[in-house]
Design an enzyme around this catalytic site. Structure first.
Site, mmCIF file in Angstrom:
data_model
loop_
_atom_site.group_PDB
_atom_site.id
_atom_site.type_symbol
_atom_site.label_atom_id
_atom_site.label_comp_id
_atom_site.label_asym_id
_atom_site.label_seq_id
_atom_site.Cartn_x
_atom_site.Cartn_y
_atom_site.Cartn_z
ATOM 1 N N GLY A 209 -13.084 -4.047 -0.071
ATOM 2 C CA GLY A 209 -14.465 -3.595 0.131
ATOM 3 C C GLY A 209 -14.870 -2.512 -0.848
ATOM 4 O O GLY A 209 -15.998 -2.499 -1.354
ATOM 5 N N LYS B 39 -19.396 -17.172 1.093
ATOM 6 C CA LYS B 39 -20.836 -17.015 1.327
ATOM 7 C C LYS B 39 -21.558 -16.269 0.227
ATOM 8 O O LYS B 39 -21.075 -15.252 -0.268
ATOM 9 C CB LYS B 39 -21.006 -16.217 2.617
ATOM 10 N N GLY C 215 -10.051 -8.424 -2.363
ATOM 11 C CA GLY C 215 -10.195 -9.516 -1.400
ATOM 12 C C GLY C 215 -9.317 -10.718 -1.689
ATOM 13 O O GLY C 215 -8.156 -10.583 -2.062
ATOM 14 N N ARG D 93 0.823 -1.219 0.000
ATOM 15 C CA ARG D 93 0.000 0.000 0.000
ATOM 16 C C ARG D 93 0.853 1.263 0.000
ATOM 17 O O ARG D 93 0.446 2.280 -0.572
ATOM 18 C CB ARG D 93 -0.944 -0.004 1.200
HETATM 19 P P1 AMP Z 1 -14.739 -14.406 0.490
HETATM 20 O O1 AMP Z 1 -14.018 -13.540 1.475
HETATM 21 O O2 AMP Z 1 -16.222 -14.435 0.681
HETATM 22 O O3 AMP Z 1 -14.320 -14.148 -0.932
HETATM 23 O O4 AMP Z 1 -14.323 -15.875 0.843
HETATM 24 C C1 AMP Z 1 -13.020 -16.326 0.754
HETATM 25 C C2 AMP Z 1 -12.898 -17.576 1.561
HETATM 26 O O5 AMP Z 1 -13.783 -18.545 1.051
HETATM 27 C C3 AMP Z 1 -11.514 -18.173 1.509
HETATM 28 O O6 AMP Z 1 -10.942 -18.089 2.786
HETATM 29 C C4 AMP Z 1 -11.763 -19.623 1.107
HETATM 30 O O7 AMP Z 1 -11.028 -20.533 1.858
HETATM 31 C C5 AMP Z 1 -13.236 -19.801 1.382
HETATM 32 N N1 AMP Z 1 -13.826 -20.860 0.552
HETATM 33 C C6 AMP Z 1 -13.762 -20.983 -0.788
HETATM 34 N N2 AMP Z 1 -14.362 -22.121 -1.175
HETATM 35 C C7 AMP Z 1 -14.801 -22.746 -0.075
HETATM 36 C C8 AMP Z 1 -15.487 -23.971 0.159
HETATM 37 N N3 AMP Z 1 -15.832 -24.771 -0.843
HETATM 38 N N4 AMP Z 1 -15.788 -24.294 1.438
HETATM 39 C C9 AMP Z 1 -15.438 -23.463 2.443
HETATM 40 N N5 AMP Z 1 -14.790 -22.297 2.283
HETATM 41 C C10 AMP Z 1 -14.475 -21.942 1.043
#
Ligand code: AMP
Length: 401
Positions: free
Chosen positions: A382, A202, A359, A31
């Site tokens: 974000g 999620k 992210g 950064r």
């Molecule tokens: P996000 O911050 O919502 O983009 O989520 C990223 C996180 O999702 C990472 O830490 C991944 O390890 C997790 N992730 C990706 N695929 C899976 C999965 N199939 N089951 C559980 N966690 C997951």
């Protein structure tokens, strides 16, 4: 970028929210590095540069006696690092807008820099307190916002302060400009086909993103943990995979909306599974979508990789947010890695524009050392997510209006 700033006092809001370890050492100075083009430009112009930034959340992690943990959250170590990167003196002010700031600013010479102490040492910052913002605004004749990573916050130094400058006396820095220009390439008149790749844990974190992308894209590839909520919504067996049961209707409505808009949704057609959320757990590859009761899907399988690759290699514009699996575990990184390699290949060989939108996909592209092979890697998790959701960021709005 604002011009004719010789001898002018210029406030620059930067994002120096860098990770610092227990020994007080900066573990990733990306950064700081990313702010250098703007700072070099201002040094070259001969401006007197007044830098403001936040670092962490000091008011959420107070010492036991209720005081601020200055050793953990002070920007002094950042000022030292910055002084090694620029060819001009960098002073550090022990306060943000107090006596120390006033003393240093009044003695600042053309081309020199002062970094003020963490803006979040007072609650005025996150509250966007207009009185405090106005007192800070008086430190300079111009205001530049180059803190893209904080532009989605309506805080005193990211948004409120800009209201005290007219349009001729405020503007974006070069980093902020690049982020906005590249996001605009995606959202306004993208070269088609335009594919969004959305993954991560999620659905609930990506609802607004998916809903906006449906209005812009030709294809949406959905991977990662969130794919299993879409499968559950269509009555497939998902075993112990991640699932948000309260989002099944929403998943259905996103699929329906995509169908109506003639956007093709691509979900995985096989998975790499394990009985436990552990790297050492035995890997089972499914034949199709269904997952046995005792297993959880932790990565996309080989058939999914092939089908996703076909879509990616036909695309002229790509935006990627969220990994295809638990890429932090080496046994479940392959899906994310292959998709990252394929985006790099499309960029290099097909002249495809690719934006890695914040992210964990940025962490993934770094892990696989592909940063130089894609068109643009966003610095703001974000903030980029909110831009891609179609929102106007407070830090942007305050500059243009
Ligand atoms: P996000 O911050 O919502 O983009 O989520 C990223 C996180 O999702 C990472 O830490 C991944 O390890 C997790 N992730 C990706 N695929 C899976 C999965 N199939 N089951 C559980 N966690 C997951």
């Amino acid at each position: 970028m604002l011009q004719n700033l010789h001898q002018k006092k210029v406030i620059v809001r930067v994002d120096f929210n860098v990770p610092i370890n227990k020994e007080g050492i900066i573990t990733d100075d990306t950064r700081i590095i990313k702010s250098l083009p703007t700072l070099e430009n201002l040094i070259h112009q001969g401006a007197k540069i007044i830098l403001m930034s936040h670092l962490g959340r000091p008011l959420k992690e107070l010492n036991e006696d209720g005081t601020i943990n200055r050793s953990k959250f002070s920007l002094e170590v950042v000022a030292k690092r910055l002084s090694q990167l620029v060819s001009t003196p960098v002073y550090f002010s022990k306060d943000c807008g107090g006596k120390d700031t006033l003393d240093i600013v009044s003695n600042l010479r053309s081309g020199e820099i002062v970094l003020l102490e963490n803006t979040r040492f007072t609650k005025d910052e996150e509250k966007g307190n207009p009185q405090w913002a106005e007192s800070l605004a008086k430190l300079g004749e111009f205001y530049i916002n180059d803190a893209f990573g904080a532009a989605h916050r309506e805080h005193a130094t990211t948004a409120t302060i800009a209201r005290f400058f007219d349009l001729q006396h405020k503007g974006f820095g070069l980093l902020m400009d690049a982020e906005l220009t590249n996001a605009n390439k995606i959202l306004n008149h993208p070269k088609r086909p335009f594919t969004a790749i959305v993954g991560g844990a999620k659905v609930s974190d990506k609802i607004a993103l998916l809903e906006n992308l449906v209005d812009h894209c030709d294809h949406i590839i959905i991977g990662g943990g969130m794919a299993y909520t879409f499968f559950a919504a269509q009555s497939f067996k998902i075993g112990k995979s991640l699932c948000e049961n309260d989002k099944l209707d929403l998943a259905k409505s996103i699929l329906e909306k995509a169908k109506n808009k003639k956007v093709q949704i691509h979900l995985p057609i096989d998975s790499l599974c394990a009985s436990k959320f552990e790297n050492s757990s035995t890997i089972v590859t499914t034949e199709g979508i269904d997952i046995p009761d005792d297993l959880m899907g932790l990565d996309i399988g080989p058939k999914s990789i092939q089908s996703f690759k076909q879509v990616i290699l036909q695309s002229k514009t790509i935006v990627w947010n969220g990994p295809m699996g638990v890429f932090e575990m080496n046994n479940f990184e392959n899906g994310t890695k292959q998709i990252a390699l394929c985006i790099a290949e499309a960029t290099q060989t097909n002249n495809t524009f690719s934006l890695i939108g914040g992210g964990d996909s940025v962490a993934a592209i770094n892990k696989f050392k592909l940063t130089e092979k894609v068109s643009f890697v966003s610095t703001g998790g974000g903030a980029m997510l909110e831009l891609l959701e179609g929102k106007i960021l407070p830090g942007v709005e305050a500059i243009i209006n």
